[in-house]
Design an enzyme around this catalytic site. Structure first.
Site: not given
Length: 193
Positions: A119-120
């Site tokens: 994800c991030h």
């Protein structure tokens, strides 16, 4: 199967599923996992957030569970671990401003140890400047950062994952089966039915 000692680095508002699910998977197969956060000690907690895909232009965020850290950040050194896991959420954004965290990430990358980021999470890899020339997936909102860091952004299905050497990345928590399966292969873990 050789037991691996894995470091997971997180911070407040890490994505709930992206810290808890890989933590439990890696423990379940027999690896040892230390979860740390800068300026925090074993037994202290970090706040998590649940990010969901509910038909809006981007994800929504709700309070998650508190996650209890099982190791102390000030005690960790890359030499003591076989691999690194970086969950997503908002934590990588603020972790990327901490020079000691960036040095720790660089130490894993420079030693060519397995790294999994979701994800991030790749934002932290970009901030550490360790993904140039690599194929990297991340949440689509991180695309520009990945490209600016010199990596080849991989736009894949939200439940897919990408392995480039010892680096395994994925766009979001729906990718857990693919992401962890590929990471376990990189670790040399063998699961038999």
């Amino acid at each position: 199967m050789a037991v691996k000692h894995i470091l997971m680095i997180a911070g407040d508002f890490v994505e709930d599923y992206e810290i808890m699910v890989p933590f439990q998977i890696l423990l379940m197969v027999g690896h040892k996992v230390d979860v740390v956060s800068p300026e925090k000690k074993a037994g202290e907690k970090i706040a998590t957030a649940i990010h969901d895909f509910e038909g809006h232009q981007t994800y929504t965020e709700k309070p998650g569970h508190n996650f209890m850290l099982n190791a102390t950040y000030s005690n960790v050194q890359a030499d003591d671990y076989d691999a690194l896991v970086i969950p997503g959420g908002r934590a990588p954004e603020h972790l990327g401003t901490n020079e000691s965290v960036l040095n720790l990430v660089r130490a894993f990358a420079n030693a060519n140890k397995p790294i999994a980021a979701i994800c991030h999470g790749p934002q932290l890899l970009a901030a550490a400047n360790v993904i140039s020339g690599r194929k990297v997936s991340a949440y689509p909102a991180c695309r520009a950062e990945i490209i600016v860091a010199g990596a080849q952004y991989q736009a894949i299905a939200i439940d897919g994952a990408v392995t480039d050497g010892k680096l395994v990345t994925a766009p979001a928590w729906p990718a857990h089966p693919a992401w962890m399966s590929q990471f376990l292969k990189v670790l040399g873990s063998k699961i038999e039915a």
